[in-house]
Enzyme design. Structure first.
Site, PDB file in Angstrom:
ATOM      1  CG  LEU A   1      -2.022  -1.021   1.316  1.00 47.72           C
ATOM      2  CD1 LEU A   1      -2.754  -0.908   2.648  1.00 47.72           C
ATOM      3  CD2 LEU A   1      -3.003  -0.865   0.158  1.00 47.72           C
ATOM      4  CG  ASP A   2       1.031   3.962  -3.274  1.00 47.17           C
ATOM      5  OD1 ASP A   2       1.930   3.103  -3.429  1.00 47.17           O
ATOM      6  OD2 ASP A   2       0.353   4.436  -4.214  1.00 47.17           O
TER       7      ASP A   2
END
Length: 345
Positions: free
Chosen positions: A85-86
């Site tokens: 996930l960013d």
């Protein structure tokens, strides 16, 4: 200990996965209580080393940083996550501990679900937006954005559904179910292009990856920290057992094969699975599908690839039906019946 307890645990895995799996019984077997152990009865250190945490990733740190923190908090040598996930993105981030890292890769390539806020650069009529969202359902073409870790070539990805949850003319809250590797930021941008007004992703939260989702198992880093403190300082492991799930949960979305005690050690040594070693299996096995292999107590033994469908297997008396691709259980947990057979020959 009877096989009934192991079956109850496996039925809980099926319920957690949300699948409509049913058992096909080939042999009604019991299990020897002297070997193996029910997954939720593992000694606490074994439970940790064979565990998975469904972490609610906070905004700010990278997925790798979250994993590093957890590894340090528990004093482990290995840990890994089930899909990056960013930094600004929040939500479901499965983290596998020690031995469980062997199977966490199965989560990376499973379908995902996100809740996303799209900001449009100009107002758009709701009816027009709904029509365009329908056009993006199904197979779409995507070119990864500039800030990506993969080669920037056009790829085909499947959008299973897009639901418009809220809309006020400039901001849309949508729920997206999609194939792994779909870029939400690019999806928002492309929707804006088709509408002719431009758009960008304002916020993003992952609500599901594989069998892990926003439910009673999703925990925050603070809860994990508290559980570790209670265990280390007060000897209370109850909360830690709740926040760390057995590794078997990470494979609950796969078709299942339960094997007899006499076949376990052979599989643990890397042997392929033949029909006589099977006690029961689920009705969703097809040729080529990835399957999870469990003991009668519900312990994960290995992952493999089915060579036949469940209907074909049910009619067979002999032959290899699952080729092992990844062994999880260590040899020696169950008796080496196969060695005695080899020596007799």
């Amino acid at each position: 200990m009877s096989a009934r307890e192991g079956l109850e645990f496996l039925n809980k895995l099926i319920k957690y996965s949300g699948l409509q799996q049913e058992w096909i019984i080939l042999r009604d077997e019991e299990t020897d209580p002297n070997y193996g152990i029910l997954p939720y009865r593992r000694e606490i250190n074994d439970h940790i080393r064979n565990g998975v945490i469904n972490i609610d990733k906070p905004p700010g740190p990278t997925s790798h940083e979250v994993v590093a923190w957890i590894k340090r908090m528990l004093g482990l040598s290995k840990a890994g996550h089930g899909g990056t996930l960013d930094p600004k993105v929040t939500g479901v981030l499965p983290v596998a501990l020690e031995n469980a890292t062997k199977v966490i890769g199965n989560i990376v390539h499973t379908s995902k679900e996100y809740v996303m806020v799209i900001q449009f650069h100009e107002p758009v009529p709701r009816e027009q937006l709904e029509k365009v969202l329908e056009e993006f359902t199904g197979k779409i073409y995507q070119k990864p954005p500039l800030r990506s870790s993969v080669k920037r070539i056009i790829r085909v990805r499947t959008i299973h559904y897009i639901e418009l949850l809220e809309y006020n003319g400039r901001y849309a809250l949508v729920k997206v179910g999609c194939e792994a590797g779909t870029y939400m930021r690019k999806l928002a941008h492309d929707i804006g292009l088709v509408l002719g007004v431009g758009a960008h992703m304002r916020e993003l939260r992952r609500t599901r990856t594989g069998p892990f989702r926003e439910d009673g198992t999703l925990i925050r880093m603070q809860e994990l920290s508290e559980a570790i403190y209670l265990w280390k300082e007060e000897g209370n492991e109850k909360l830690l057992r709740r926040v760390i799930l057995p590794v078997e949960v990470a494979t609950c979305h796969l078709p299942k094969v339960v094997i007899r005690d006499t076949a376990v050690d052979a599989i643990a040594h890397g042997a392929h699975l033949a029909v006589p070693g099977i006690a029961r299996l689920t009705n969703d096995i097809i040729r080529g599908s990835r399957v999870a292999i469990y003991t009668l107590k519900g312990e994960l033994v290995a992952l493999g690839q089915a060579q036949y469908s469940v209907e074909e297997i049910a009619k067979m008396n002999r032959g290899i039906v699952v080729k092992i691709t990844r062994v999880y259980m260590k040899p020696g947990v169950y008796p080496s019946v196969w060695k005695k057979v080899v020596l007799k020959k």
